[in-house]
Design a protein around this motif. Structure first.
Motif, short mmCIF file in Angstrom:
data_model
loop_
_atom_site.label_atom_id
_atom_site.label_comp_id
_atom_site.label_asym_id
_atom_site.label_seq_id
_atom_site.Cartn_x
_atom_site.Cartn_y
_atom_site.Cartn_z
N LYS A 33 0.83 -1.20 0.00
CA LYS A 33 0.00 0.00 0.00
C LYS A 33 0.86 1.25 0.00
CE LYS A 33 -2.45 -0.95 3.69
NZ LYS A 33 -3.51 -0.82 4.72
N VAL A 34 0.47 2.23 -0.80
CA VAL A 34 1.12 3.53 -0.83
C VAL A 34 0.12 4.58 -0.37
CG1 VAL A 34 2.19 5.31 -2.27
CG2 VAL A 34 2.74 2.89 -2.66
N LEU A 35 0.48 5.32 0.65
CA LEU A 35 -0.39 6.38 1.15
C LEU A 35 -0.27 7.60 0.23
CD1 LEU A 35 -2.27 7.36 3.45
CD2 LEU A 35 -0.20 8.23 4.60
N VAL A 36 -1.40 8.05 -0.29
CA VAL A 36 -1.44 9.24 -1.14
C VAL A 36 -2.07 10.36 -0.32
CG1 VAL A 36 -2.25 10.24 -3.31
CG2 VAL A 36 -1.66 7.80 -3.19
N VAL A 37 -1.27 11.36 0.03
CA VAL A 37 -1.75 12.45 0.88
C VAL A 37 -2.11 13.65 0.01
CG1 VAL A 37 -1.15 14.09 2.70
CG2 VAL A 37 -0.39 11.71 2.86
N MET A 38 -3.34 14.12 0.15
CA MET A 38 -3.82 15.24 -0.63
C MET A 38 -4.36 16.33 0.27
SD MET A 38 -5.51 13.09 -3.78
CE MET A 38 -5.38 14.44 -4.96
N SER A 39 -4.53 17.51 -0.28
CA SER A 39 -5.04 18.65 0.47
C SER A 39 -6.56 18.62 0.54
CB SER A 39 -4.57 19.94 -0.20
OG SER A 39 -5.18 21.07 0.38
N TYR A 73 1.10 -1.42 -7.12
CA TYR A 73 0.94 -0.90 -5.76
C TYR A 73 -0.52 -0.50 -5.53
CZ TYR A 73 5.97 -0.99 -5.59
OH TYR A 73 7.27 -1.43 -5.61
N GLU A 74 -0.91 -0.48 -4.28
CA GLU A 74 -2.29 -0.22 -3.89
C GLU A 74 -2.39 1.14 -3.20
OE1 GLU A 74 -5.63 -2.00 -0.77
OE2 GLU A 74 -3.79 -3.13 -1.18
N PRO A 75 -2.90 2.16 -3.88
CA PRO A 75 -3.00 3.48 -3.26
C PRO A 75 -4.10 3.55 -2.21
CG PRO A 75 -3.04 3.61 -5.68
CD PRO A 75 -3.30 2.18 -5.29
N VAL A 76 -3.85 4.35 -1.19
CA VAL A 76 -4.85 4.69 -0.19
C VAL A 76 -4.78 6.20 -0.04
CG1 VAL A 76 -5.55 4.49 2.22
CG2 VAL A 76 -4.58 2.50 1.03
N ILE A 77 -5.89 6.90 -0.28
CA ILE A 77 -5.89 8.36 -0.29
C ILE A 77 -6.38 8.90 1.05
CG2 ILE A 77 -6.80 10.42 -1.41
CD1 ILE A 77 -7.05 8.83 -3.98
N ALA A 78 -5.67 9.90 1.55
CA ALA A 78 -6.05 10.54 2.81
C ALA A 78 -5.80 12.04 2.72
CB ALA A 78 -5.25 9.95 3.97
N ASN A 79 -6.60 12.79 3.45
CA ASN A 79 -6.37 14.24 3.55
C ASN A 79 -6.87 14.72 4.92
OD1 ASN A 79 -9.17 14.38 3.25
ND2 ASN A 79 -9.11 15.44 1.28
N PRO A 80 -6.68 15.97 5.27
CA PRO A 80 -7.03 16.41 6.63
C PRO A 80 -8.48 16.17 7.03
CG PRO A 80 -5.58 18.01 5.60
CD PRO A 80 -5.95 17.02 4.53
N LYS A 81 -9.42 16.45 6.13
CA LYS A 81 -10.84 16.37 6.49
C LYS A 81 -11.53 15.08 6.07
CE LYS A 81 -11.50 21.39 6.23
NZ LYS A 81 -12.26 22.48 5.57
N ASP A 83 -12.39 14.52 3.08
CA ASP A 83 -13.37 14.93 2.07
C ASP A 83 -12.82 14.69 0.67
OD1 ASP A 83 -11.42 16.86 2.13
OD2 ASP A 83 -12.77 18.55 2.47
N VAL A 84 -13.59 15.05 -0.34
CA VAL A 84 -13.19 14.82 -1.72
C VAL A 84 -12.21 15.92 -2.16
CG1 VAL A 84 -13.96 14.60 -4.11
CG2 VAL A 84 -15.40 13.74 -2.24
N PRO A 85 -10.99 15.57 -2.55
CA PRO A 85 -10.03 16.57 -3.01
C PRO A 85 -10.53 17.26 -4.27
CG PRO A 85 -8.93 14.50 -2.51
CD PRO A 85 -10.40 14.22 -2.51
N VAL A 86 -10.25 18.55 -4.37
CA VAL A 86 -10.69 19.36 -5.50
C VAL A 86 -9.52 19.52 -6.48
CG1 VAL A 86 -11.47 21.66 -6.21
CG2 VAL A 86 -12.38 20.61 -4.13
N MET A 87 -9.82 19.44 -7.77
CA MET A 87 -8.79 19.65 -8.79
C MET A 87 -8.67 21.14 -9.12
SD MET A 87 -8.68 18.33 -12.76
CE MET A 87 -9.89 19.58 -13.23
N ASP A 88 -7.44 21.61 -9.25
CA ASP A 88 -7.22 22.98 -9.72
C ASP A 88 -7.65 23.04 -11.18
OD1 ASP A 88 -6.09 25.38 -10.79
OD2 ASP A 88 -4.64 25.42 -9.16
N PRO A 89 -8.66 23.84 -11.53
CA PRO A 89 -9.14 23.87 -12.91
C PRO A 89 -8.07 24.30 -13.90
CG PRO A 89 -10.06 25.70 -11.63
CD PRO A 89 -9.41 24.77 -10.66
#
Length: 291
Positions: A33-39, A73-81, A83-89
């Protein structure tokens, strides 16, 4: 899209950053597993009080993420809240895919199909569970990490655990600013950088990444975006200056050229045009660490 008015010459200079055309699912026998940390942020406060709408950068997320999945590899996504990460348009542009509109569309479709973006864990839950089940951690960029991740105490604990065990840590573009979260008083450090009071270094004692060679979105690149049609203002401080003040050795190359630096467990990349090289290097480090 007005953010990067760099013209045809820039598009011609970067023709090798297209996303692979075929997306393959992770193998049944995951390599780990690879932890994917997003804002969790969707805007960044600028120096004059205005806000810039932001989020994760499409190619900085999709290109390395896809390489991880295709490598097994198996990603696991996490962020502070959680919630669903937003893409910069602004990142949904063919410029970041070598000028290839089909590659841009393919990357956008791929991101839309990543169900884990809608099933994020909180960073607090990752800390509570422990990080021993992860073989690596990956942090994509965009300006969003400058809004929340750089002072997130849970992320600081997570990064320190990867540092202490020497597990690969891959971070791209503005992402390396999150290394500041491992400071003893990240909030004090950031406030000092914003105030430009010359005291930030006093908050940097014991930083795990002191002495590391890193790269991050360069000051020249940031300044190229500050103005009408770009950020519409100035960032509160430059990532290069902050990481250097904390004790890192920051290396930059010419604007908009790929740059990936490896120092011990840490893999950092300068900006969106580094995404493909970064993904390859990070996957290689994960494979090497397993051996």
């Amino acid at each position: 899209m007005k953010l990067f008015k760099l013209g045809a010459a820039l598009l011609a200079a970067f023709t090798t950053f297209a996303v692979p055309h075929a997306a393959s699912a992770a193998t049944a026998a995951s390599k780990g597993k690879v932890l994917v940390v997003m804002s969790s942020a969707n805007s960044l406060d600028l120096k004059d009080g205005r806000k810039y709408s932001t989020g994760y950068y499409l190619n900085e997320f999709v290109v390395p993420y896809r390489k991880l999945v295709e490598a097994g590899y198996e990603p696991v996504i996490a962020n502070p809240k959680g919630d669903v990460p937003v893409m910069d348009p602004n990142s949904n542009n063919k410029m970041f895919f070598g000028g290839d509109e089909a590659a841009r569309a393919d990357a956008f479709k791929y991101a839309q199909g990543v169900d884990l973006l809608k099933k994020t864990k909180t960073l607090a839950s990752v800390v509570a569970e422990g990080t021993s089940g992860y073989v690596g951690v990956f942090v994509p960029g965009g300006h969003a990490p400058m809004a929340d991740l750089l002072t997130d105490k849970n992320l600081g604990k997570i990064l320190t655990s990867f540092h202490d065990t020497g597990r690969p840590t891959g971070i791209i573009c503005h992402g390396p600013i999150v290394l500041l979260s491992a400071l003893g008083d990240a909030e004090g450090f950031v406030k000092s950088m914003i105030a430009n009071d010359g005291k930030a270094n006093s908050f940097a004692k014991g930083w795990p990444y002191a002495g590391y060679r890193v790269t991050v979105f360069s000051t020249g690149e940031e300044q190229a975006l500050e103005g009408p049609g770009g950020l519409g203002g100035n960032v509160q401080f430059y990532p290069v200056n902050a990481l250097a003040e904390a004790g890192a050795h920051v290396d930059s190359v010419a604007n908009w050229h790929s740059n990936v630096i490896v120092d011990r467990e840490l893999v950092t990349a300068q900006q969106p045009f580094s995404a493909a090289e970064f993904g390859d290097v990070f996957v290689a480090r994960l494979k090497a660490a397993k051996r």
